[in-house]
Design an enzyme around this catalytic site. Structure first.
Site, PDB file in Angstrom:
ATOM      1  N   GLU A 134       0.816  -1.214   0.000  1.00 33.16           N
ATOM      2  CA  GLU A 134       0.000   0.000   0.000  1.00 33.16           C
ATOM      3  C   GLU A 134       0.847   1.260   0.000  1.00 33.16           C
ATOM      4  OE1 GLU A 134      -2.481  -1.132   3.300  1.00 33.16           O
ATOM      5  OE2 GLU A 134      -1.205  -0.166   4.768  1.00 33.16           O
ATOM      6  N   ARG A 286      -2.389  -8.627  12.204  1.00 37.42           N
ATOM      7  CA  ARG A 286      -2.289  -7.584  13.219  1.00 37.42           C
ATOM      8  C   ARG A 286      -1.227  -7.937  14.259  1.00 37.42           C
ATOM      9  NH1 ARG A 286      -7.510  -7.926  11.725  1.00 37.42           N
ATOM     10  NH2 ARG A 286      -8.317  -6.031  10.753  1.00 37.42           N
TER      11      ARG A 286
HETATM   12 ZN    ZN Z   1      -1.764  -1.532   6.250  1.00 33.91          ZN
END
Ligand code: ZN
Length: 435
Positions: A134, A286
């Site tokens: 990203e 995460r």
């Molecule tokens: Zn991310």
């Protein structure tokens, strides 16, 4: 070309004002508004205006991949739009996270399918078989943690906080100043060895002390790092992410500056508004600062522990104030920011042209712009966007009034020798260009 209507996602960390103001709705909004999705992701595809009612961009592309994507892109990206464009509005920190590379995503997706973990299970890591690099470009001042910091600087930070247990961790890092040393300390902290809850309390105290010893106006070397750990510690008092934040580069982007997050890069966005573009995937591992599922072994498998500073993108180029191409190594996306301004004496930024042949999403973030081709035209004001299929003729962008700021998203060119390598809108002004 068609007007595109994005989908707003509400998460607790979202802003009540940023997206409402950008899109001209009443502000503050009732719910926190975190992300505006502009793309063809199956979870929340945007809609294109048709004569009667909007249809999903996903359906539009599935019905006509060759016309919408162009033959080359349809083949290259298996008939799918390869990127997802978002506007992000964070009032509070997002979770600490990393994304898998393409091989890890494919294997992980197959493994979880084979073991029967439902796609919507909170314990599911891999929602699809794609990687998710990203790129984030700041619209306002944007703060983030990203990538492991140079070990010598981390040692200096750990010692500066004056916490006995952190001094011991600093010694441990000094004995092994490479990615293995960072991996060892990270693993200790995230697996909860050596009572992290007590250590987190000590770190928060250390940060408070460190900040209080600064005289007015004179920032300490690690003021931003200490302030961040203090804030995260008061929000997540038992979360090892507070400790891990001390290992990461603390980054502030000014508007127009970008940051690229490659596979395996551990990051957390802290606050601010940004335009974000990524490969069309939802795969997140995460590492903390969240009540959600944290799969430590899988995270360790994916993380890149090599310490390095994070390069800030966007300040290079001929006239970076007017046109910024945010170059990344990824095939799926390329993002350009344009400022169109008729008030410049030399007229250098009065218009720009997008060559035919590529599918694009055009997003206006300030002022308003008119898109025109030989067949039609469309005006976008701030917060509005358009879908340009590959079959669309060349489009000229001009400010509707004096100024506009526009982001143009497409896939990266596949041919290294192509003039397209120069990026979208290689020439501003009213020159027609083939890019
Ligand atoms: Zn991310």
């Amino acid at each position: 070309m068609k007007r595109l209507h994005g989908v707003i996602r509400s998460y607790a960390w979202g802003s009540h004002t940023v997206l409402a103001e950008l899109t001209g709705r009443p502000s503050p909004s009732d719910r926190p508004e975190a992300e505006l999705w502009l793309g063809a992701h199956p979870a929340d595809p945007a809609h294109v205006d048709d004569a009667v009612s909007g249809v999903s961009l996903l359906d539009v592309i599935s019905a006509d991949p060759l016309g919408q994507l162009g033959a080359a892109n349809a083949e290259r990206f298996r008939g799918r739009l390869p990127f997802l464009l978002k506007v992000l509005a964070a009032d509070e920190p997002l979770s600490l996270q990393a994304h898998p590379n393409a091989v890890q995503a494919r294997e992980g997706f197959e493994r979880e399918n084979a073991s029967g973990v439902p796609l919507d299970s909170p314990a599911r890591n891999y929602k699809d078989d794609n990687h998710k690099p990203e790129l984030v470009v700041a619209l306002t001042k944007f703060e983030a943690l990203a990538g492991f910091r140079d070990v010598r600087r981390t040692v200096a930070l750990l010692r500066a906080l004056g916490v006995a247990e952190l001094n011991r961790c600093a010694e441990q890092l000094e004995a092994q100043t490479n990615s293995s040393g960072i991996r060892a300390l990270f693993t200790q902290w995230i697996t909860g060895d050596r009572h992290p809850a007590t250590l987190i309390g000590g770190v928060v105290e250390g940060c408070r002390r460190y900040l209080s010893t600064m005289s007015d106006g004179a920032d300490g070397e690690f003021a931003a790092e200490a302030q961040t750990a203090l804030e995260l510690g008061s929000r997540y008092p038992n979360d090892p992410g507070v400790l891990i934040s001390l290992l990461l580069n603390r980054i502030t982007l000014e508007p127009g500056e970008g940051l690229f997050l490659a596979a395996g890069n551990l990051h957390a966005y802290l606050r601010g508004a940004a335009v974000e573009i990524m490969a069309n995937s939802d795969n997140v591992l995460r590492g903390g600062l969240t009540p959600k599922h944290v799969d430590v072994p899988e995270l360790l498998n994916v993380l890149d522990f090599r310490p390095a500073p994070m390069p800030v993108l966007g300040a290079d180029g001929v006239d970076p104030d007017l046109r910024r191409l945010y170059r990344t190594p990824e095939a799926e996306f390329e993002l350009t920011r344009l400022k169109l301004d008729t008030s410049r004496d030399d007229g250098s930024s009065s218009a720009a042209t997008l060559a035919a042949g590529d599918p694009r999403i055009v997003l206006c973030t300030a002022g308003s712009t008119v898109l025109s081709s030989q067949c039609d035209s469309l005006e976008l004001s701030a917060g509005q966007s358009a879908w340009l299929p590959a079959s669309n003729p060349a489009v000229t962008l001009a400010p509707a009034q004096q100024r506009a700021q526009v982001f143009v998203a497409r896939s990266a060119p596949s041919d290294v020798d192509s003039p397209r390598r120069q990026g979208d809108c290689a020439h501003m002004h009213s020159t027609n260009l083939d890019n």
